[in-house]
Design a protein around this motif. Structure first.
Motif, PDB file in Angstrom:
ATOM      1  N   ILE A 291      -1.187  35.736  -4.680  1.00  0.00           N
ATOM      2  CA  ILE A 291      -0.165  34.681  -4.607  1.00  0.00           C
ATOM      3  C   ILE A 291       1.193  35.274  -4.246  1.00  0.00           C
ATOM      4  CG2 ILE A 291       1.096  32.981  -5.978  1.00  0.00           C
ATOM      5  CD1 ILE A 291      -1.481  32.458  -7.517  1.00  0.00           C
ATOM      6  N   GLU A 292       1.561  36.385  -4.862  1.00  0.00           N
ATOM      7  CA  GLU A 292       2.836  37.030  -4.535  1.00  0.00           C
ATOM      8  C   GLU A 292       2.867  37.503  -3.092  1.00  0.00           C
ATOM      9  OE1 GLU A 292       3.344  40.082  -7.447  1.00  0.00           O
ATOM     10  OE2 GLU A 292       4.502  38.777  -8.773  1.00  0.00           O
ATOM     11  N   LYS A 293       1.779  38.066  -2.628  1.00  0.00           N
ATOM     12  CA  LYS A 293       1.720  38.515  -1.239  1.00  0.00           C
ATOM     13  C   LYS A 293       1.857  37.342  -0.286  1.00  0.00           C
ATOM     14  CE  LYS A 293      -1.239  41.099   1.959  1.00  0.00           C
ATOM     15  NZ  LYS A 293      -2.548  41.800   2.113  1.00  0.00           N
ATOM     16  N   LEU A 294       1.256  36.221  -0.634  1.00  0.00           N
ATOM     17  CA  LEU A 294       1.351  35.026   0.196  1.00  0.00           C
ATOM     18  C   LEU A 294       2.784  34.518   0.272  1.00  0.00           C
ATOM     19  CD1 LEU A 294      -0.680  33.244   1.770  1.00  0.00           C
ATOM     20  CD2 LEU A 294      -0.721  31.736  -0.220  1.00  0.00           C
ATOM     21  N   LEU A 295       3.495  34.556  -0.853  1.00  0.00           N
ATOM     22  CA  LEU A 295       4.889  34.096  -0.863  1.00  0.00           C
ATOM     23  C   LEU A 295       5.781  35.028  -0.045  1.00  0.00           C
ATOM     24  CD1 LEU A 295       5.245  32.990  -4.594  1.00  0.00           C
ATOM     25  CD2 LEU A 295       5.064  31.526  -2.578  1.00  0.00           C
ATOM     26  N   LYS A 296       5.505  36.325  -0.096  1.00  0.00           N
ATOM     27  CA  LYS A 296       6.309  37.256   0.689  1.00  0.00           C
ATOM     28  C   LYS A 296       6.084  37.063   2.186  1.00  0.00           C
ATOM     29  CE  LYS A 296       6.521  40.915  -2.809  1.00  0.00           C
ATOM     30  NZ  LYS A 296       6.123  42.312  -3.160  1.00  0.00           N
ATOM     31  N   GLN A 297       4.830  36.802   2.546  1.00  0.00           N
ATOM     32  CA  GLN A 297       4.535  36.628   3.965  1.00  0.00           C
ATOM     33  C   GLN A 297       5.018  35.287   4.498  1.00  0.00           C
ATOM     34  OE1 GLN A 297       0.289  37.128   4.120  1.00  0.00           O
ATOM     35  NE2 GLN A 297       0.386  39.369   4.026  1.00  0.00           N
ATOM     36  N   GLY A 298       5.114  34.289   3.642  1.00  0.00           N
ATOM     37  CA  GLY A 298       5.457  32.951   4.117  1.00  0.00           C
ATOM     38  C   GLY A 298       6.798  32.460   3.640  1.00  0.00           C
ATOM     39  N   GLU A 299       7.825  33.300   3.740  1.00  0.00           N
ATOM     40  CA  GLU A 299       9.156  32.878   3.318  1.00  0.00           C
ATOM     41  C   GLU A 299       9.667  31.709   4.169  1.00  0.00           C
ATOM     42  OE1 GLU A 299      11.667  36.241   3.394  1.00  0.00           O
ATOM     43  OE2 GLU A 299      10.752  37.210   1.646  1.00  0.00           O
ATOM     44  N   HIS A 300       9.261  31.683   5.425  1.00  0.00           N
ATOM     45  CA  HIS A 300       9.722  30.613   6.307  1.00  0.00           C
ATOM     46  C   HIS A 300       8.644  29.555   6.520  1.00  0.00           C
ATOM     47  CE1 HIS A 300      13.288  32.997   7.164  1.00  0.00           C
ATOM     48  NE2 HIS A 300      12.500  34.038   7.442  1.00  0.00           N
ATOM     49  N   SER A 301       7.392  29.948   6.555  1.00  0.00           N
ATOM     50  CA  SER A 301       6.289  28.985   6.732  1.00  0.00           C
ATOM     51  C   SER A 301       5.168  29.365   5.775  1.00  0.00           C
ATOM     52  CB  SER A 301       5.785  29.005   8.179  1.00  0.00           C
ATOM     53  OG  SER A 301       5.342  30.300   8.523  1.00  0.00           O
ATOM     54  N   LEU A 302       5.186  28.788   4.606  1.00  0.00           N
ATOM     55  CA  LEU A 302       4.217  29.114   3.558  1.00  0.00           C
ATOM     56  C   LEU A 302       2.886  28.440   3.857  1.00  0.00           C
ATOM     57  CD1 LEU A 302       3.668  30.411   0.792  1.00  0.00           C
ATOM     58  CD2 LEU A 302       4.453  28.287  -0.260  1.00  0.00           C
ATOM     59  N   ASP A 303       1.806  29.221   3.709  1.00  0.00           N
ATOM     60  CA  ASP A 303       0.456  28.678   3.875  1.00  0.00           C
ATOM     61  C   ASP A 303       0.066  27.979   2.572  1.00  0.00           C
ATOM     62  OD1 ASP A 303      -2.181  28.099   4.340  1.00  0.00           O
ATOM     63  OD2 ASP A 303      -2.662  30.032   5.248  1.00  0.00           O
ATOM     64  N   GLU A 304       0.318  26.695   2.518  1.00  0.00           N
ATOM     65  CA  GLU A 304       0.107  25.935   1.285  1.00  0.00           C
ATOM     66  C   GLU A 304      -1.368  25.819   0.940  1.00  0.00           C
ATOM     67  OE1 GLU A 304       2.074  22.230   1.644  1.00  0.00           O
ATOM     68  OE2 GLU A 304       4.092  23.083   1.410  1.00  0.00           O
ATOM     69  N   HIS A 305      -2.244  25.845   1.946  1.00  0.00           N
ATOM     70  CA  HIS A 305      -3.680  25.743   1.655  1.00  0.00           C
ATOM     71  C   HIS A 305      -4.166  26.979   0.907  1.00  0.00           C
ATOM     72  CE1 HIS A 305      -7.918  24.863   2.059  1.00  0.00           C
ATOM     73  NE2 HIS A 305      -8.111  26.041   2.641  1.00  0.00           N
ATOM     74  N   LYS A 306      -3.773  28.160   1.363  1.00  0.00           N
ATOM     75  CA  LYS A 306      -4.172  29.374   0.653  1.00  0.00           C
ATOM     76  C   LYS A 306      -3.581  29.410  -0.750  1.00  0.00           C
ATOM     77  CE  LYS A 306      -5.115  32.584   4.445  1.00  0.00           C
ATOM     78  NZ  LYS A 306      -4.755  33.892   5.052  1.00  0.00           N
ATOM     79  N   LEU A 307      -2.334  28.986  -0.867  1.00  0.00           N
ATOM     80  CA  LEU A 307      -1.731  28.946  -2.203  1.00  0.00           C
ATOM     81  C   LEU A 307      -2.511  28.013  -3.117  1.00  0.00           C
ATOM     82  CD1 LEU A 307       0.607  29.833  -4.043  1.00  0.00           C
ATOM     83  CD2 LEU A 307       1.862  27.843  -3.233  1.00  0.00           C
ATOM     84  N   HIS A 308      -2.946  26.890  -2.577  1.00  0.00           N
ATOM     85  CA  HIS A 308      -3.760  25.956  -3.371  1.00  0.00           C
ATOM     86  C   HIS A 308      -5.074  26.599  -3.790  1.00  0.00           C
ATOM     87  CE1 HIS A 308      -5.986  22.396  -4.585  1.00  0.00           C
ATOM     88  NE2 HIS A 308      -6.905  22.698  -3.673  1.00  0.00           N
ATOM     89  N   VAL A 309      -5.677  27.371  -2.893  1.00  0.00           N
ATOM     90  CA  VAL A 309      -6.947  28.042  -3.212  1.00  0.00           C
ATOM     91  C   VAL A 309      -6.771  29.004  -4.374  1.00  0.00           C
ATOM     92  CG1 VAL A 309      -8.626  29.719  -2.346  1.00  0.00           C
ATOM     93  CG2 VAL A 309      -7.972  27.772  -0.929  1.00  0.00           C
TER      94      VAL A 309
END
Length: 1092
Positions: A622-640
């Motif tokens: 989750i932290e890695k996802l937030l760092k990579q998506g500061e401008h366009s967050l992948d909400e589907h992966k975050l939901h997973v």
């Protein structure tokens, strides 16, 4: 001739001597008592023979295959002066290379307790068995014509062993089971030596046990035994070895009669004994019969197994003359030697016990500890059918000829009519279904493997596209088959059928394979379960295109995870979980949350990696996802990832309970209170129910009582699992929340739901003492000292809305803390000029308007009050006012009252006349509708709102609406019968008039409404509060003077009546009293006392 050596005869001479010897034997009369030697024992002459005779029967074979038949000549037999020594026999056998015969002769001597030094030295010398060349001996050198079958096989085996055992030290170290006919393989010398040493060690242990047996039998003095026998009422104390033997029999009885829990408890109480091995008892005695047999035969004495031996006719070597075998009289060891032996044995027993304890701990770590309730819930996802007639027939396979006949009698009446009418496809399918129990029964009992394989192939291909009911029937039969035949045959016979169908063109067949893997998981060998079956399911999950098949695969994977015990498969299981969660089918994802994740979490709990590996891995992603998506967050992966984390909350709470300091104090009582239905969130499946994970609702209820008491009174010291949640998990979650942009509505919703379930699972006390303080520490901002940087920092992120909706609304009493926090939320949203914030909040608030909970609707109305000042009038007119009007007609009076402050704020800030008229009409309905005449809370809120917004409202609204209605309320309060309500209204009116007294009021309004209202309030205060009466009198006097001197307008006309006419002393007194009123609710009753 002094002596005869029969082995000096050559092979040619043996044939010549055979006929005379046989004739001599036939000439013996029956009265001589010489019927001949018994077969198989050449050293056993007739028992009644006067002179023993040495005969070698034809059962002893030479390497050449010819039988040896030798006898002493008749002349010598008659004299009886000489006989052949066994040492001479052994020497002749060795000299003529009759190695196998010599080895058998040596073995029989050892069994009789008469070891021959010549044979012992020969077979202990490795040089006698080493060959200089690797070439095996020629066949004609070892096998002669005319040899018996036994002689041929024995010599061939011996030669083969001698050929392959070049590196083995002695013949004793040969392991006959290690050699096969696959080829010439050299044995490992080290393994052979170790096997030899192990065998010698076992012999030593047996000797020590024999000594221990003697010591145990002589432990009780003979005099004491006599006392016990002469006095039956005196109970002889049980000996330690007797106790161990009885313990073994009791444990065996418990296991055979399905008292498994009692057996486990009994084993724990006797942890110094190994109940798997009878030799652990420590005596050289065979195992006695079971307790049931002892009970049934308690009236009749049982023959002791120690006294039962195999007997045969023969001559005891002890009766032979001394010149035949030198007999040594065994010496009885003295007492000091016995003591040393016992001490040495005790030392070895101690070492063995330590090793046993270590192995027991390792086994305990490897064994699964799933609760029976969890296992049952896990296996419930295997769809099997046993409630119908055919299902019951399939589930109980016949295991004997009689039961087969009974099954045929039950099934044939249902099969024959279908055979006669099997023209339609439906009838054919029903006929095939009726054949399932017959096929399974035959496959189970048939002796030929090929036939069994063919029958199981027919079973899996019996129905072209089996439907749900037919698949359940086949699965039920497969489980019954597996339960009957065991893991080895399941692996060899059933799994190949599944493997053949894995890529079948029909999805129903592949679905049958996927479901079979899960249903058969408990009956497979653990190595196959964690390798072949896991690989099959992984392949189907990645390649199969049918949603139903992948759903069944995920469920079967969950069952596999419930039985897997290989820690190396953790990483593979984690990758399977992520792969399944990313599946495009909602059915598959739902199965992951219902079955796979709970089972995988149960396994990681036993491995101790739930909170050390599994949850941290998801958090890291989750932290890695937030760092990579500061401008366009992948909400589907975050939901997973977040949904998986949410499914791990129940097992995490179970870990906290099971590792708490109070677990050893848990006691189940009949009066243990039941768990409230709303205590936990509704689980997605039975496997996510905390009671199922723990084992029972009674156990969970007892643990919850101790859990709440521990948190409230004793703290968390030494509670490692809970401290990890508080000190590591929660701070990391809050830090992640603080990095989510508030405009990501999906993320805000996901985290709010996660925290809501988290707080509801861990309980109210945990939420108030552990969760809220960490959020409040971050949100501890003063309204007066909030600057732009702070506003754009914490409050512009998702921390506040997630805290408000996920934590504060978790319990009903916490919802009253929401308006205060919502101030910061609204400030954060309105601080930025970006209108997206306003639209987002209005959308969220509309869900609050239509929410089913009255408390939520009240909170939404309060938030509208705070929102009005920051948004433009268009949004107020289009979004806010319609929502407030909707709430003002709410069935709950508390919701309607909560809209009044928001309407007042609109009157204070909005300038549109149409909008103001709509608000004025709504407030007028509150004041003039007869249904609200007795609504004390509504009147209090209206007066408070008028006092707050009156000084800043439009003058026309104040003169034509606010002051006239205050006058009416003050007049109505004079006739209020309830003193408490009269005091409340009078207090609010005093504050409202004090605030409005600083405003410019026209002469007409002053005369018609303001002064009359003050006089009505003065009437109430004269009786209730003399301190307030002084201030009101001054205010009334000033208003009257002002009306009289209206023509003399000056610059002071707009000053406050209270500040122009009341002296500084009166002001100080008034403010002091007001401070007391607002700071102490208890003083209110003392201030407002009726004059006596």
């Amino acid at each position: 001739m002094a002596s005869v050596n029969p082995f000096n005869l050559s092979d040619s001479e043996e044939e010549a001597e055979r006929l005379p010897n046989e004739a001599a034997d036939r000439e013996r009369s029956p009265s001589d008592g010489a019927p001949g030697p018994p077969p198989g024992n050449p050293f056993c002459p007739p028992a009644d023979a006067e002179r023993p005779t040495l005969l070698l029967s034809g059962s002893r074979t030479s390497p050449s295959g010819e039988g040896i038949s030798a006898a002493v000549p008749s002349a010598m037999v008659g004299s009886g002066e000489t006989r052949v020594s066994v040492d001479v026999i052994a020497a002749q056998l060795l000299r003529d290379q009759y190695i196998l015969t010599a080895l058998e002769f040596h073995t029989e001597l050892l069994e009789a307790g008469r070891e021959l030094p010549r044979l012992r030295d020969y077979f202990s010398n490795p040089g006698n068995f080493e060959r200089q060349s690797g070439t095996p001996p020629a066949k004609d050198q070892v096998v002669g014509p005319g040899g018996t079958l036994r002689g041929e096989h024995s010599v061939c085996i011996l030669c083969l062993l001698l050929y392959r055992a070049g590196s083995i030290s002695t013949l004793d170290s040969l392991d006959f089971a290690r050699y096969s006919d696959d080829g010439n393989r050299e044995s490992d010398e080290r393994v052979a030596v170790l096997e030899f040493e192990l065998r010698k060690a076992k012999e030593t242990i047996q000797a020590l046990r024999a000594n221990l047996t003697q010591a145990a039998e002589s432990e009780v003095p003979s005099q004491e035994r006599k006392n016990f026998k002469s006095s039956p009422e005196i109970q002889e104390p049980i000996r330690p070895l007797e106790k161990r033997a009885l313990n073994f029999l009791v444990n065996e009885y418990l296991l055979k009669n399905e008292y498994k829990l009692s057996s486990i408890t009994f084993s724990d109480e006797n942890d110094d004994q190994d109940f798997e091995l009878w030799d652990d008892v420590g005596l050289n005695i065979p195992k006695p019969p079971g307790l049931l047999q002892l009970y049934r035969n308690c009236g009749t004495p049982l023959p002791s197994p120690r006294d039962t031996v195999d007997v045969s006719v023969g001559v005891d070597f002890g009766d032979l003359p001394g010149n035949c075998i030198a007999q040594d009289t065994p010496k009885k060891p003295d007492l000091s030697q016995q003591v040393e032996v016992v001490q040495e044995l005790e030392y070895q027993i101690g070492l063995l016990n330590n090793e046993k304890q270590s192995l027991a701990e390792q086994i305990k770590k490897l064994q699964r500890k799933l609760s029976p309730a969890f296992q049952q819930a896990l296996l419930s996802f295997c769809r099997m059918c046993s409630d119908s007639r055919l299902g019951a027939e399939v589930s109980r396979l016949a295991d004997s000829e009689e039961s087969v006949m009974l099954m045929l009698g039950r099934c044939l009446p249902h099969i024959v009519p279908n055979v006669l009418l099997a023209k339609r496809e439906r009838m054919v399918a029903h006929l095939c279904q009726e054949l399932i129990p017959l096929i399974l029964c035959t496959a189970c009992l048939h002796p030929e493997p090929k036939e069994r394989d063919q029958l199981l192939h027919i079973l899996f291909n019996l129905i072209k596209r089996p439907d749900d009911e037919q698949r359940q029937m086949i699965l039920t039969g497969c489980v019954a088959f597996a339960r009957h035949v065991g893991p080895t045959r399941v692996e060899a016979e059933l799994l190949p059928q599944c493997w053949e169908q894995i890529n079948h063109k029909y999805p129903e067949r592949r679905l049958l394979v996927a479901e079979s893997c899960g249903a058969l998981a408990p009956y497979l060998p653990k190595e196959i379960r964690s390798s072949l079956v896991l690989s099959m399911l992984q392949q189907m999950l990645a390649e199969d295109k049918a949603d139903l098949v992948r759903e069944a695969v995920v469920k079967s994977l969950g069952i596999i995870m419930g039985y897997i015990d290989d820690p190396d498969k953790y990483s593979q299981g984690f990758e399977l979980m992520l792969l399944s969660l990313g599946d495009p089918s909602e059915r598959v994802v739902s199965a992951v949350h219902q079955v796979f994740i709970p089972a995988f979490a149960a396994w990681t709990t036993e491995l101790g990696t739930l909170h050390t590996a599994l949850i941290p891995s998801l958090m890291a992603r989750i932290e890695k996802l937030l760092k990579q998506g500061e401008h366009s967050l992948d909400e589907h992966k975050l939901h997973v990832f977040l949904s998986a984390l949410q499914s791990l909350i129940p097992p995490l709470f179970a870990v906290v309970l099971q590792n708490a300091p109070f677990t050893n104090r848990v006691k189940l009582h009949s009066d243990t209170p039941t768990i409230e239905v709303t205590r936990f969130p509704r689980p997605a499946s039975p496997l996510q129910d905390v009671a199922t994970i723990i084992g029972s609702r009674e156990m969970l209820s007892a643990l919850l009582l101790l859990y709440d008491h521990q948190l409230e009174h004793e703290g968390t010291t030494g509670w490692d699992s809970l401290l990890w949640v508080v000190n590591q998990l929660l701070p990391q979650l809050i830090e992640i929340v603080g990095r989510i942009n508030v405009t990501s509505s999906t993320c805000v919703h996901e985290f709010s739901r996660f925290f809501w379930r988290f707080c509801r699972t861990f309980g109210k006390i945990f939420t108030n003492t552990k969760v809220k303080p960490q959020f409040q520490e971050i949100l501890r901002l003063s309204e007066e000292n909030v600057d732009a940087s702070a506003g754009n920092g914490i409050l512009t992120k998702a921390t506040v809305p997630i805290y408000a909706t996920g934590v504060l609304t978790c319990y009903n009493q916490s919802v009253y803390q929401l308006p205060h926090t919502a101030k910061y939320l609204c400030f954060a949203l309105c601080f930025s000029a970006n209108p997206v914030y306003h639209e987002l909040l209005l959308t969220v608030l509309w869900y609050g308007v239509v929410h089913t909970s009255a408390l939520v609707r009240c909170t939404a109305a309060r938030m509208f009050e705070l929102l009005v000042k920051g948004v433009n009038e268009t949004l107020v007119a289009q979004r806010v006012v319609p929502a407030l009007i909707t709430l003002s007609s709410d069935p709950e009076i508390s919701v309607r009252i909560s809209t009044i402050p928001a309407f007042g704020t609109i009157m204070e800030t909005v300038t549109q006349k149409e909008l103001l008229e709509r608000v004025k009409m709504q407030l007028a309905s509150f004041l003039e509708d007869p249904q609200y005449q007795d609504q004390h809370s509504l009147h209090m809120e209206i007066i408070r709102t008028f006092g707050r917004v009156g000084p800043n409202a439009e003058p026309r609204f104040r003169d034509e609406f606010v002051l006239p209605h205050l006058h009416k309320l003050a007049l109505a309060n004079n006739s209020q019968a309830a003193e408490s309500k009269r005091i409340d209204i009078a207090t609010q009116l005093f504050e409202a008039y004090s605030a409005l007294s600083c405003c410019f009021i026209s002469e007409e309004v002053m005369v018609n409404h303001f002064l009359p209202g003050l006089r009505c309030l003065h009437s109430d205060m004269e009786q209730l509060s003399p301190e307030h009466e002084v201030i009101l009198s001054s205010m009334i006097k000033e208003c009257e003077i002002k009306v009289e001197n209206r023509g003399m307008a000056d610059a002071q006309g707009s000053l406050s009546i209270a500040s122009s006419l009341v002296g500084e002393d009166a002001k100080t007194k008034f403010l002091s009293k007001m401070g007391q009123l607002t700071t102490s609710g208890a003083m209110l009753a003392n201030v407002f006392q009726r004059k006596k």
